[in-house]
Write a protein that holds these residues in place. Sequence first.
Motif, mmCIF file in Angstrom:
data_model
loop_
_atom_site.group_PDB
_atom_site.id
_atom_site.type_symbol
_atom_site.label_atom_id
_atom_site.label_comp_id
_atom_site.label_asym_id
_atom_site.label_seq_id
_atom_site.Cartn_x
_atom_site.Cartn_y
_atom_site.Cartn_z
ATOM 1 N N LYS A 103 0.861 -1.188 0.000
ATOM 2 C CA LYS A 103 0.000 0.000 0.000
ATOM 3 C C LYS A 103 0.891 1.229 0.000
ATOM 4 O O LYS A 103 1.751 1.385 0.861
ATOM 5 C CB LYS A 103 -0.899 0.015 1.223
ATOM 6 N N GLY A 104 0.699 2.085 -1.006
ATOM 7 C CA GLY A 104 1.489 3.307 -1.122
ATOM 8 C C GLY A 104 0.639 4.542 -0.883
ATOM 9 O O GLY A 104 -0.557 4.543 -1.163
ATOM 10 N N THR A 105 1.282 5.578 -0.373
ATOM 11 C CA THR A 105 0.620 6.865 -0.174
ATOM 12 C C THR A 105 1.520 7.964 -0.716
ATOM 13 O O THR A 105 2.719 7.982 -0.441
ATOM 14 C CB THR A 105 0.322 7.122 1.316
ATOM 15 N N ILE A 106 0.926 8.862 -1.489
ATOM 16 C CA ILE A 106 1.627 10.031 -2.022
ATOM 17 C C ILE A 106 0.912 11.265 -1.476
ATOM 18 O O ILE A 106 -0.318 11.372 -1.579
ATOM 19 C CB ILE A 106 1.577 10.070 -3.563
ATOM 20 N N THR A 107 1.694 12.182 -0.894
ATOM 21 C CA THR A 107 1.150 13.436 -0.393
ATOM 22 C C THR A 107 2.001 14.577 -0.930
ATOM 23 O O THR A 107 3.227 14.499 -0.908
ATOM 24 C CB THR A 107 1.149 13.470 1.156
ATOM 25 N N ILE A 108 1.336 15.632 -1.420
ATOM 26 C CA ILE A 108 2.030 16.791 -1.990
ATOM 27 C C ILE A 108 1.715 18.005 -1.116
ATOM 28 O O ILE A 108 0.547 18.351 -0.930
ATOM 29 C CB ILE A 108 1.567 17.048 -3.434
ATOM 30 N N THR A 109 2.775 18.633 -0.606
ATOM 31 C CA THR A 109 2.628 19.785 0.277
ATOM 32 C C THR A 109 3.336 20.988 -0.333
ATOM 33 O O THR A 109 4.501 20.861 -0.739
ATOM 34 C CB THR A 109 3.252 19.470 1.658
ATOM 35 N N PRO A 110 2.670 22.142 -0.399
ATOM 36 C CA PRO A 110 3.346 23.332 -0.920
ATOM 37 C C PRO A 110 4.546 23.714 -0.058
ATOM 38 O O PRO A 110 4.517 23.574 1.165
ATOM 39 C CB PRO A 110 2.275 24.428 -0.840
ATOM 40 N N LYS A 111 5.607 24.187 -0.713
ATOM 41 C CA LYS A 111 6.774 24.719 -0.005
ATOM 42 C C LYS A 111 7.342 25.839 -0.863
ATOM 43 O O LYS A 111 7.916 25.575 -1.917
ATOM 44 C CB LYS A 111 7.827 23.644 0.235
ATOM 45 N N GLY A 112 7.162 27.071 -0.412
ATOM 46 C CA GLY A 112 7.573 28.219 -1.217
ATOM 47 C C GLY A 112 6.830 28.169 -2.547
ATOM 48 O O GLY A 112 5.629 27.956 -2.597
ATOM 49 N N GLY A 113 7.558 28.297 -3.664
ATOM 50 C CA GLY A 113 6.943 28.191 -4.984
ATOM 51 C C GLY A 113 6.893 26.773 -5.488
ATOM 52 O O GLY A 113 6.318 26.492 -6.535
ATOM 53 N N GLY A 114 7.495 25.850 -4.741
ATOM 54 C CA GLY A 114 7.543 24.446 -5.142
ATOM 55 C C GLY A 114 6.709 23.570 -4.221
ATOM 56 O O GLY A 114 5.690 24.005 -3.677
ATOM 57 N N SER A 115 7.179 22.325 -4.048
ATOM 58 C CA SER A 115 6.422 21.349 -3.266
ATOM 59 C C SER A 115 7.362 20.347 -2.607
ATOM 60 O O SER A 115 8.483 20.139 -3.068
ATOM 61 C CB SER A 115 5.473 20.543 -4.154
ATOM 62 N N ILE A 116 6.835 19.702 -1.596
ATOM 63 C CA ILE A 116 7.467 18.531 -0.996
ATOM 64 C C ILE A 116 6.549 17.354 -1.306
ATOM 65 O O ILE A 116 5.357 17.402 -1.008
ATOM 66 C CB ILE A 116 7.622 18.669 0.536
ATOM 67 N N LEU A 117 7.118 16.322 -1.932
ATOM 68 C CA LEU A 117 6.365 15.102 -2.196
ATOM 69 C C LEU A 117 6.799 14.060 -1.187
ATOM 70 O O LEU A 117 7.998 13.796 -1.030
ATOM 71 C CB LEU A 117 6.642 14.592 -3.609
#
Length: 155
Positions: free
Chosen positions: A101-115
């Motif tokens: 089971k996999g989970t992907i979460t995308i969080t804004p960071k500045g103008g980019g993101s943390i995956l």
Amino acid sequence: MGLTGVLHVEVEVKSPAEKFWVALADGINLFPKEFPKDYKTMQVLAGDGNSPGSIRLIIYGEGSPLVKVSAERIEAVDLENKSMTYSIIGGEMLEYYKTFKGTITITPKGGGSILKWSAEFEKTGHGIEDPHVIKDFAVKNFKEIDEYLLKQSSV
């Protein structure tokens, strides 16, 4: 080493979280077209391909290190937090892992993101390695998607 485990990885990308989330949601179309070395075809077998209960069949290209075919079921989607959980329900991966089971979460960071990608798994036997190769493939894909999105922004 036990038969169950969890892997985590974080990748910082330059693309905004919303753009990355939209690209992942369009993976059925985008991935085989833009990343044919990794994905030959992706098709929806049930549902709309993005909602819980949807089932997607993925035929991987030569860039896939472990498996060539997998079927995954979307287990949960959190649109507000840009998070999706999926389970592998078919294909060669089940020869190595009883559950994955996999989970992907995308969080804004500045103008980019943390995956953030994580996987919970149960191996089929003691001789099976932890799925680091799958984690590395996910990281490679995230970086390729980021490069693609950055190119699209500059066009």
